[in-house]
Design a protein around this motif. Structure first.
Motif, PDB file in Angstrom:
ATOM      1  N   GLU A 123       0.806  -1.211   0.000  1.00  0.00           N
ATOM      2  CA  GLU A 123       0.000   0.000   0.000  1.00  0.00           C
ATOM      3  C   GLU A 123       0.846   1.272   0.000  1.00  0.00           C
ATOM      4  OE1 GLU A 123      -1.694   0.920   4.156  1.00  0.00           O
ATOM      5  OE2 GLU A 123      -1.657  -1.260   4.038  1.00  0.00           O
ATOM      6  N   THR A 178      -0.287   3.372  -8.823  1.00  0.00           N
ATOM      7  CA  THR A 178      -1.636   3.788  -9.200  1.00  0.00           C
ATOM      8  C   THR A 178      -1.761   3.928 -10.713  1.00  0.00           C
ATOM      9  OG1 THR A 178      -1.828   4.998  -7.130  1.00  0.00           O
ATOM     10  CG2 THR A 178      -3.417   5.524  -8.855  1.00  0.00           C
ATOM     11  N   MET A 226      -4.611  -0.413  -7.309  1.00  0.00           N
ATOM     12  CA  MET A 226      -5.076   0.940  -7.024  1.00  0.00           C
ATOM     13  C   MET A 226      -5.304   1.611  -8.369  1.00  0.00           C
ATOM     14  SD  MET A 226      -3.313   4.065  -4.860  1.00  0.00           S
ATOM     15  CE  MET A 226      -3.226   3.139  -3.340  1.00  0.00           C
ATOM     16  N   ASN A 284      -7.913   4.246 -11.040  1.00  0.00           N
ATOM     17  CA  ASN A 284      -8.965   5.221 -11.306  1.00  0.00           C
ATOM     18  C   ASN A 284      -9.481   4.955 -12.714  1.00  0.00           C
ATOM     19  OD1 ASN A 284      -8.392   6.742  -8.828  1.00  0.00           O
ATOM     20  ND2 ASN A 284      -6.509   7.324  -9.882  1.00  0.00           N
ATOM     21  N   TRP A 300      -8.145  -1.310  -3.870  1.00  0.00           N
ATOM     22  CA  TRP A 300      -8.433  -0.403  -2.764  1.00  0.00           C
ATOM     23  C   TRP A 300      -8.047   1.022  -3.159  1.00  0.00           C
ATOM     24  CZ3 TRP A 300      -4.953   2.157   0.836  1.00  0.00           C
ATOM     25  CH2 TRP A 300      -3.619   2.124   0.419  1.00  0.00           C
ATOM     26  N   HIS A 301      -8.548   1.996  -2.403  1.00  0.00           N
ATOM     27  CA  HIS A 301      -8.239   3.407  -2.642  1.00  0.00           C
ATOM     28  C   HIS A 301      -8.360   3.740  -4.125  1.00  0.00           C
ATOM     29  CE1 HIS A 301      -5.534   7.039  -1.382  1.00  0.00           C
ATOM     30  NE2 HIS A 301      -6.771   7.376  -1.644  1.00  0.00           N
ATOM     31  N   SER A 302      -9.422   3.233  -4.732  1.00  0.00           N
ATOM     32  CA  SER A 302      -9.645   3.404  -6.161  1.00  0.00           C
ATOM     33  C   SER A 302     -10.911   4.216  -6.395  1.00  0.00           C
ATOM     34  CB  SER A 302      -9.759   2.030  -6.845  1.00  0.00           C
ATOM     35  OG  SER A 302      -8.553   1.309  -6.724  1.00  0.00           O
ATOM     36  N   SER A 303     -11.091   4.665  -7.623  1.00  0.00           N
ATOM     37  CA  SER A 303     -12.296   5.413  -7.962  1.00  0.00           C
ATOM     38  C   SER A 303     -12.828   4.961  -9.317  1.00  0.00           C
ATOM     39  CB  SER A 303     -12.014   6.921  -7.984  1.00  0.00           C
ATOM     40  OG  SER A 303     -11.121   7.261  -9.023  1.00  0.00           O
ATOM     41  N   ARG A 335     -12.414   0.316   0.452  1.00  0.00           N
ATOM     42  CA  ARG A 335     -12.123   1.735   0.604  1.00  0.00           C
ATOM     43  C   ARG A 335     -11.996   2.454  -0.736  1.00  0.00           C
ATOM     44  NH1 ARG A 335      -7.379   1.218   4.968  1.00  0.00           N
ATOM     45  NH2 ARG A 335      -6.631   3.065   3.854  1.00  0.00           N
ATOM     46  N   SER A 336     -13.089   2.409  -1.509  1.00  0.00           N
ATOM     47  CA  SER A 336     -13.082   2.998  -2.849  1.00  0.00           C
ATOM     48  C   SER A 336     -14.369   3.775  -3.092  1.00  0.00           C
ATOM     49  CB  SER A 336     -12.888   1.913  -3.914  1.00  0.00           C
ATOM     50  OG  SER A 336     -11.609   1.315  -3.778  1.00  0.00           O
ATOM     51  N   CYS A 371     -16.938   1.272   1.089  1.00  0.00           N
ATOM     52  CA  CYS A 371     -17.014   1.958  -0.200  1.00  0.00           C
ATOM     53  C   CYS A 371     -18.223   2.891  -0.242  1.00  0.00           C
ATOM     54  CB  CYS A 371     -17.105   0.950  -1.347  1.00  0.00           C
ATOM     55  SG  CYS A 371     -15.667  -0.128  -1.517  1.00  0.00           S
TER      56      CYS A 371
END
Length: 652
Positions: free
Chosen positions: A168, A173, A202, A204, A233-236, A262-263, A291
Motif C-alpha cells: 500500500e 496507481t 489501485m 482510477n 483499494w483506494h480506487s475510484s 475503501r473505494s 465503499c
C-alpha cells in the motif's frame, strides 16, 4: 501536436491543440506567419532573441521533445491559464515524450486522424486489448501513470487486467480514462469481462463505456485468497456506462467485484445486463467494503436477475454507503437488493433509493444492521408473489422505510415478511406510506419481535390486512396508562379494572395468566399478585408462582408462599433466579394447596368472550392441571381449559 497562432477570438493567443487560450507573451515577429487569422507584416510582438522555438513551431506539426520545450518556455515563470497542465493531461507522455511522465495515449481505429498522429499506441479495430494492455503494463512498469483513450470504439478480444503489488506504500496507481461515457467505448467479445482488477490494485477508471455480451461482466475483480486478500483499494470509478445490449439471455454483471475496499463509485449507469452489481466478501482474513456509491442507475433484463447483490460467503461485506441509487427490472422474478451469505452482510446504508418492477424489492436473507431509506418503490406490476421487505431467520436489527410504496391496481403485495429469530435485535419497519390502487391488497407476516411503526396508507380502493397500519404514537400523546407508569415490566391487564371480590381458588389447581414482553429482552426478578381474601390451612411447601414460555415449558419458580398468602395485600414474590425474557408471550402460573386457598385479584369481567379469537393453546387465561403439589416442569397448553377468571399478575 500543433501550436497555432491564428483563429482565436481574442488577440495574440496560442491554441494548444484545442487547449485553453493564452496570450502570446514571447513571439519573434519575423517568424510569425499570421496572428488571429490576419497575415502580413507583424511587428512589435517581441524581441528577436525571445523564445525562438514557439515561432518556429507555430506553422508546423511537431510531435516530440520540441513541443514540450516550446510549451515549457511559454510558461517558464508561471502557468496562469492552465495551458501547460491541460495540454500535458490531454497529450500524455510516456514513449512519446509529451511532457507528463508515465502517461500514454491510445487511439482507436476510428479516431480522427489528428488523434492517431499523436498516439503512443494505435489500435487497428481488431483485438485492441493488445495495445491498451501494453499501455497499462508500461504505466505499471514506470511506477504508475495515466492511460488516456481517445474518442472512438475499441474492439477487445480479451480482458484488460490491472494488478497491484500488495504494497500500500508503493501501489503503482493506474488511471484508465476515456473522453466520455458515449464517446469512448470498449466493446467486448462474447463471454469476456471488460476490466479485471486484482492483487491490491489501485486504479482510477473514468469517462468511458463498456459493452459486454454473454457471461461477460463490465468490471470484474478477483480476491487474492492468501495473505492480504483485497482485490483493489483506494480506487475510484466515475462517469461510466456499462451496457449489456438489453439481451435477456446474457448472464453477466455490470460490475462483479470480489473483495473491494475503501473505494468510491460515482455517476455510473448499468443498463441492459442480466445482473447489476455484486459486492462479494470471499476472504477469511479481513472484511471488505468501506465503499461509497453515489448517483447510480441500474436497469436489468432477463428472468431472475438481481440489481444489487451484497454477498458474504466468508467473513463480512460491510460498511458500504449508497446515495441516490435507482434500480429497475424489465423481466419477471427479479430481486432489487439481496444481502446474503454465511457471513451475513452488515451496515449497508441506502439513502434515497428508488426501486421499480421487482418481484422482491429488498431481501436481507442473512445480515444485520442494514438501513434502507426508500423514496418511491413498487413491485412487478401484474405478477404474483410480490414482496417488498423480506428478512430471513438470521436477519436482525435491519431498518426499512419508504416514502411511497405503490401497489398497482389488482396486485397483491406482501409488505413485510420477517422471520428473524434473534428477538433481542428486532427488525424495524418504520415510516412506510402505502398507496393501494383499486383492487390492490397489502398483507404482512411478522415474528413476536418485529417492530411495525408509523405505517400509514393512502388507499384508493385496496384492502389492507388488519394490524399492518401503525399510526404514529408517542408517550406525549398516548393517554393509556402502561406498566412502566407503575414501575412494572408488564402485566396481564390494567389494575384499574380489578374488583375487590374474586373467584374461588381450587386447591391443587394451576391457574395460568398470559403476559407479553415487548420492544426488547428484559430481565425479570419478581412476580406480583394480589390477595383479596387470605388463605387458611395452607399446606407448607405447596404454594408457588412460576413462569412458563409460550410452549408450556417452565422457566422459573418461586419459593413456597404458604405463609405469605395467609394475609391480604399486594405480594411481590422473588423468583429463585432472575430470568432474561426475550420479546414474546409468557404465562404466570399460580398454585396453592390447603383447606381454603387465597382469592387472587382479578378483573371485573367474567365474560365468556375474555379469550375471544384465541385458540386454547394461546388463550390469555387458562385453568391448568389439577391435583398438583408443585408446579410441573411442562404443561400442554392446548389440553387445558379456558376460564373467564381474569386473574391479575405482573412482572418486575
Amino acid at each position: 501536436m500543433k501550436l497555432v497562432v491564428t483563429g482565436e477570438s481574442g488577440f495574440d493567443q496560442i491554441n494548444v491543440n484545442g487547449g485553453q487560450a493564452t496570450r502570446v507573451i514571447d513571439v519573434t515577429a519575423a517568424l510569425v506567419s499570421s496572428v488571429n487569422g490576419r497575415s502580413g507584416a507583424v511587428t512589435g510582438l517581441a524581441e528577436a532573441d525571445e523564445v525562438q522555438d514557439i515561432a518556429e513551431i507555430a506553422a508546423t506539426t511537431v510531435v516530440g521533445p520540441a513541443v514540450d520545450e516550446a510549451i515549457g518556455t511559454h510558461t517558464t515563470a508561471t502557468d496562469p491559464h492552465g495551458d501547460r497542465a491541460y495540454a500535458d493531461s490531454l497529450l500524455g507522455g510516456g514513449g512519446g515524450g509529451h511532457g507528463l511522465a508515465g502517461a500514454y495515449y491510445v487511439a482507436a481505429n476510428d479516431a480522427p486522424t489528428a488523434e492517431k498522429t499523436r498516439a503512443d499506441y494505435l489500435c487497428d479495430g481488431t483485438a485492441d486489448n493488445v495495445q491498451i494492455q501494453q499501455a497499462i503494463d508500461a504505466a505499471k512498469t514506470a511506477g504508475g501513470g495515466i492511460v488516456q483513450l481517445s474518442v472512438g470504439t475499441f474492439h477487445l478480444a480479451a480482458t484488460l487486467t490491472i494488478t497491484g503489488n500488495t504494497d500500500e506504500d508503493n501501489a503503482d496507481t493506474l488511471t484508465l480514462r476515456g473522453v466520455g461515457t458515449q464517446a469512448t467505448t470498449l466493446t467486448m467479445a462474447a463471454n469476456v469481462n471488460g476490466i479485471e482488477l486484482t492483487n491490491w490494485a489501485m486504479a482510477n477508471i473514468e469517462n468511458l463505456g463498456i459493452v459486454v455480451a454473454g457471461s461477460g461482466s463490465g468490471i470484474h475483480s478477483t480476491a487474492v485468497l492468501s495473505g492480504n486478500e483485497v482485490s483493489f483499494w483506494h480506487s475510484s470509478f466515475r462517469n461510466l456506462r456499462l451496457n449489456g445490449g438489453f439481451t435477456p439471455t446474457n448472464t453477466g454483471w455490470g460490475m462483479d467485484l470480489a473483495m473491494p475496499w475503501r473505494s468510491a463509485f460515482e455517476n455510473i449507469e448499468i443498463e441492459g445486463t442480466r445482473n447489476g452489481m455484486r459486492l462479494s466478501n470471499q476472504g477469511t482474513v479481513q472484511n471488505a467494503g468501506d465503499c461509497t456509491f453515489t448517483r447510480m442507475f441500474i436497469e436489468i433484463v432477463g428472468t431472475g436477475g438481481t440489481a444489487i447483490h451484497v454477498s458474504s460467503p466468508s467473513n463480512n461485506m460491510n460498511q458500504n454507503d449508497f446515495n441516490m441509487v435507482e434500480i429497475g427490472a424489465n423481466s419477471t422474478g427479479c430481486t432489487g437488493i439481496l444481502i446474503d451469505g454465511a457471513g451475513g452482510g452488515a451496515s449497508q446504508r441506502f439513502w434515497g433509493l428508488n426501486a421499480e418492477q421487482f418481484q422482491t424489492l429488498i431481501n436481507v436473507a442473512n445480515g444485520e444492521s442494514n438501513v434502507f431509506d426508500c423514496n418511491y418503490i413498487t413491485c412487478d406490476t401484474g405478477q404474483a408473489g410480490n414482496k417488498a421487505f423480506v428478512c430471513g431467520a438470521n436477519a436482525y436489527n435491519n431498518r426499512f422505510s419508504a416514502k411511497w410504496l405503490n401497489v398497482a391496481g389488482g396486485d397483491a403485495c406482501k409488505v413485510t415478511e420477517d422471520a428473524n429469530t434473534t428477538s433481542n435485535c428486532p427488525n424495524i419497519f418504520d415510516g412506510i406510506r402505502l398507496e393501494l390502487n383499486t383492487g390492490a391488497s397489502a398483507t404482512y407476516s411478522k415474528t413476536n419481535s418485529t417492530v411495525l411503526r408509523d405505517i400509514t396508507a393512502f388507499n384508493d380502493g385496496g384492502t389492507i390486512q388488519a394490524g399492518l397500519l401503525q399510526y404514529p404514537l408517542s408517550v406525549a400523546n398516548d393517554p393509556t396508562f402502561t406498566p412502566a407508569d407503575h414501575g412494572l415490566i408488564t402485566w396481564t391487564h390494567d389494575p384499574a379494572t380489578l374488583r375487590s371480590a374474586s373467584n374461588t381458588t381450587t386447591s391443587g389447581t394451576v391457574y395460568l395468566c398470559k403476559v407479553k414482553i415487548v420492544n426488547r429482552s428484559t430481565v425479570v426478578s419478581n412476580v406480583i399478585v394480589g390477595i383479596e381474601a387470605a388463605g387458611t390451612g395452607l399446606t407448607a411447601g405447596q404454594s408457588f408462582v412460576g413462569l412458563y414460555d409460550s410452549s408450556g415449558t417452565r422457566l422459573a419458580v418461586s419459593a413456597d408462599q404458604s405463609a405469605s398468602w395467609a394475609s391480604t395485600g399486594m405480594k411481590s414474590i422473588a423468583l429463585t433466579a432472575p430470568q432474561t425474557l426475550a420479546v414474546g408471550t409468557y404465562y404466570v402460573a399460580i398454585l396453592s394447596v390447603g383447606t381454603t386457598p387465597p382469592q387472587f385479584s382479578m378483573g371485573a369481567g367474567g365474560a365468556a368472550n375474555i379469550n375471544v379469537g384465541l385458540a386454547t393453546s394461546a388463550a390469555r387465561y387458562l385453568i391448568g392441571p389439577a391435583s398438583q403439589t408443585a408446579l410441573p416442569t411442562s404443561i400442554t397448553l392446548g389440553s387445558q381449559s379456558t376460564t373467564t377468571g381474569a386473574r391479575w399478575a405482573a412482572l418486575s
